[in-house]
Scaffold this active site. Structure first.
Site, short mmCIF file in Angstrom:
data_model
loop_
_atom_site.label_atom_id
_atom_site.label_comp_id
_atom_site.label_asym_id
_atom_site.label_seq_id
_atom_site.Cartn_x
_atom_site.Cartn_y
_atom_site.Cartn_z
N ASP A 133 0.82 -1.22 0.00
CA ASP A 133 0.00 0.00 0.00
C ASP A 133 0.86 1.26 0.00
O ASP A 133 2.07 1.23 0.26
CB ASP A 133 -0.90 -0.02 1.25
CG ASP A 133 -2.24 0.64 1.01
OD1 ASP A 133 -2.34 1.49 0.11
OD2 ASP A 133 -3.19 0.31 1.76
N ASP A 139 -10.65 2.13 -3.12
CA ASP A 139 -11.18 1.94 -1.76
C ASP A 139 -12.70 2.06 -1.76
O ASP A 139 -13.33 1.84 -0.75
CB ASP A 139 -10.61 3.01 -0.83
CG ASP A 139 -9.28 2.59 -0.23
OD1 ASP A 139 -8.92 1.42 -0.36
OD2 ASP A 139 -8.62 3.45 0.39
C1 GLA Z 1 -5.68 1.86 2.22
C2 GLA Z 1 -6.15 0.68 1.40
C3 GLA Z 1 -7.22 -0.06 2.14
C4 GLA Z 1 -6.68 -0.51 3.50
C5 GLA Z 1 -6.16 0.68 4.26
C6 GLA Z 1 -5.47 0.25 5.54
O1 GLA Z 1 -6.66 2.82 2.33
O2 GLA Z 1 -6.57 1.08 0.15
O3 GLA Z 1 -7.68 -1.15 1.40
O4 GLA Z 1 -5.66 -1.45 3.28
O5 GLA Z 1 -5.25 1.43 3.51
O6 GLA Z 1 -5.00 1.31 6.26
#
Ligand code: GLA
Length: 734
Positions: free
Chosen positions: A484, A554
């Site tokens: 990420d 997301d």
């Molecule tokens: C990002 C990702 C999510 C999750 C969060 C965790 O926003 O896109 O899917 O993994 O971080 O903090």
């Protein structure tokens, strides 16, 4: 011996790259200026009739060293423009010398044809598996006065409508030069009216890659990212389109940048309505110093031509990215159906809770469990511990290994979340190495989600992170990693660089990340790696080179996902695009959609779940089991079939698309009507890509149809009632 892909005519100075689909032609013009002649549908022979017309134009001066008034760089279509030699269109490069001059005048010097496709050191790029898959033309330009060389690389694939382009700057001046702008590709198009429109993929966090099409007018249109990443906000892709071009017909030219950092696409319509297109690293906050003998290689652009609209262009990209940009063991493998605990628990989980989710997952037939954020350092919320890639002691009763073993014991694979490029002020890493945080010493850096970037351009920073990740990977059996990146770059300053080299920080960051990715994905090639950046903030061909899939957004709302997944499919293969069923009301929009709708939409990508499985009703469990069985049956078709867009969610109340396998013996059609209609229209859609005379059976109803019947008569949408209705039609050859 296979047919040559590059013809060079020494007398006329014409270079013709060609395969069965496309031709790209360039020519050394008067005064050794390298001009652009053509890119488009294949032509069998170029007879040198299309030399640019000569005309004396006021205020468009002559080529330096030449008095011919009818010949000016100001309007001549060129392969790579110079700076300061009376071409007043946007320059492809600005290179400063020690005397402060940034003038240059590039002329043809030499050429080379090489078999295959050279790798671009330290950079992601399309590749070949056999030398005769492609040929590369390298044309070298040299500044008229100084020994500054540009190698223009053009690779043509034998069986794809693609030319890969990049630029290498070489400094042989004996002194230093500073590159302030360097395009990977320039494309000058004459005013033939071929391309009137530009399509781009703008967006925002949780609203990635929406489709925007606009008419080009005089002046310069810019599509760019200055965020240190390819960004949610403007994807690293644009396409030029003819006025009448649509999904199925008309001319389209796509440009996709294989790079995950700051990018810039510039399209200028000049004084006589010609187009200049430039693609490259964003010159914003960029400079790069070369001392004598050094070189700078730009990332590459994948240039695709289609004479059959957007769908054909997308298919060319899908195949190329899936087969020759993505790498690794999992490239051609079906991807497991996962459940991720993020939207189920966020940071609030215990071993017991995880085990309960895993028990349910095993029962439902889910194939992998992914433990998301919150397992490391002392991470109980998003304001601490980034950089501390060791287990959160006491959070999981039997530790990470205990969870991994539990998951494996249930017959599932185990995946884990990392955010390796970041540092929290509240972390052990910051206590020990405050200087690892990217900032100008003495100036307060900007915080975002309570976190900061590490200076990944520095070797010792990368090594620290790599060692920490390796010690987890060497002690816990891990099958999948989600990588990420949850903020944009700011405070681009590196203490490792001299004051005059600070403009190198952002690109050195990207090169550092690529090096780390290369090391880890090579060493742990058994692991399935998934890219992520707050959803789809780094959803680009560069990242795809290391990770065959990425979290598309997301935003897990099935309705908003229609546009996100549709837009994403313009440039990226379905196998790259992950999609999960989440709980309702949806956490991002508050919308309630049925489990069927959520499943149908997510099944049009790399499928998974992201909700608390322990809260499901018995009916929901039955439905989920059916979804899993269905997805397993169509998975190769969805992940590796041909994807065809049929109706756009950006244009009305419906959307439709379909998948067809290579043999055209199986297809899956997705249709949706978004909002309910009291006096409903009879929506219908014509299918595509089937074999006309093949008889297909609808696997649900047993009805049979001829391919041409489905493609010409089309099918009605069901008489949907209510909002957010979807249907999947599964067809198989009789
Ligand atoms: C990002 C990702 C999510 C999750 C969060 C965790 O926003 O896109 O899917 O993994 O971080 O903090």
């Amino acid at each position: 011996m296979s047919k040559s892909l590059i013809t060079v005519e020494k007398e006329t100075g014409v270079f013709h790259l060609h395969n069965n689909e496309i031709s790209y032609i360039l020519q050394v013009e008067d005064e050794n200026v390298l001009s652009h002649i053509y890119f488009g549908k294949r032509i069998s022979r170029y007879s040198n009739h299309k030399q640019y017309l000569r005309r004396d134009r006021g205020f468009s001066g002559n080529v330096p060293g030449q008095a011919l008034r009818e010949y000016s760089k100001d309007t001549l279509p060129q392969e790579f423009s110079s700076h300061g030699s009376m071409d007043y269109r946007i320059p492809a490069s600005i290179i400063k010398r020690e005397n402060g001059s940034n003038l240059h005048d590039f002329r043809y010097d030499s050429y080379q044809v090489v078999a295959g496709k050279p790798a671009l050191e330290g950079l992601p790029a399309a590749y070949i598996e056999a030398e005769d898959e492609a040929s590369t033309l390298i044309v070298t330009l040299k500044d008229r006065d100084q020994a500054i060389y540009l190698d223009l690389l053009y690779t043509i694939y034998r069986d794809r409508g693609v030319v890969a382009r990049s630029t290498k700057v070489r400094n042989e001046t004996g002194g230093k030069i500073s590159i302030e702008k360097i395009a990977s590709m320039q494309l000058d198009l004459t005013n033939s009216g071929r391309f009137t429109d530009v399509l781009s993929l703008p967006g925002a966090h949780v609203r990635e890659r929406h489709v925007a099409r606009e008419t080009l007018t005089n002046g310069t249109k810019v599509f760019e990212s200055r965020r240190g990443a390819s960004s949610h906000h403007m994807n690293s892709f644009v396409a030029l389109m003819g006025q009448d071009a649509n999904e199925f017909s008309g001319e389209v030219m796509g440009m996709q940048f294989v790079y995950s950092g700051n990018h810039r696409f510039e399209i200028e319509k000049d004084q006589i309505d010609q187009l200049r297109v430039l693609v490259g690293i964003n010159p914003y906050n960029f400079s790069w110093e070369l001392t004598q003998g050094e070189a700078f290689q730009t990332p590459e652009v994948l240039l695709v031509y289609s004479d059959q609209g957007l769908n054909k262009m997308s298919d060319t990209y899908h195949c190329l990215l899936r087969e020759r940009v993505a790498r690794g063991e999992h490239r051609d493998q079906e991807r497991p159906i996962l459940v991720n605990n993020w939207e189920a628990t966020y940071f609030d989980f215990t071993s017991k809770k995880i085990e309960q989710i895993v028990d349910e997952a095993a029962d439902l037939g889910i194939e992998m469990f992914v433990l998301d954020d919150g397992w490391f350092g002392a991470r109980t919320s998003d304001n601490s511990s980034l950089g501390d890639w060791f287990e959160f002691e006491g959070k999981l009763a039997n530790g990470l290994k205990g969870i991994a073993d539990y998951v494996h014991g249930k017959g599932l694979k185990f995946g884990l979340w990392f955010e390796p490029e970041m540092i929290s002020i509240d972390s052990k890493l910051y206590q020990e190495h405050p200087d690892y945080l990217m900032q100008e010493p003495g100036r307060t850096p900007s915080s975002s989600r309570d976190q900061h970037l590490l200076d990944m351009g520095r070797k010792e920073v990368r090594e620290n992170i790599q060692q920490q990740i390796e010690s987890i990977l060497d002690s816990v059996p891990i099958d999948y990693i989600k990588w990420d990146m949850n903020r944009s770059m700011s405070d681009a300053y590196s203490i490792a660089l001299a004051p005059e080299n600070q403009g190198e920080t952002a690109h050195r960051y990207m090169l550092g990340v690529y090096e780390l990715l290369e090391n880890l994905t090579t060493k742990y090639s058994n692991i399935l790696w998934e890219g992520c950046s707050g959803g789809g903030g780094r959803f680009d061909a560069g990242f795809l080179h290391y990770m065959p899939q990425s979290w598309a957004s997301d935003n897990t709302d099935a309705v908003e996902r229609l546009k996100i997944q549709y837009g994403t499919s313009i440039a990226y293969p379905i196998s790259n695009s992950t999609a999960h069923v989440s709980a309702v009301p949806n956490h991002q929009t508050g919308r309630v959609t049925s489990l069927k709708t959520r499943g149908d939409v997510a099944m049009c990508g790399v499928f998974g779940y992201e909700l608390d499985l322990t809260l499901l009703s018995e009916e929901e469990k039955v439905e989920i089991k059916e979804q899993i069985t269905f997805y397993q049956a169509v998975r190769p078709l969805v992940q590796f079939g041909t994807f065809i867009r049929l109706a756009s969610p950006f244009e009305g109340n419906t959307a439709a698309w379909m998948f067809v396998d290579e043999a055209k013996s199986e297809a899956m059609v997705f249709i949706t009507r978004v909002l309910g209609e009291a006096q409903p229209l009879f929506h219908e859609v014509r299918l595509a890509g089937l074999e006309p005379e093949t008889i297909y059976t609808d696997m649900e109803t047993g009805e049979t149809y001829a391919g041409d019947e489905l493609m010409n008569l089309g099918v009605y949408f069901p008489d949907f009632y209510g909002d957010f209705q979807t249907k999947l039609i599964h067809l198989k050859k009789q």
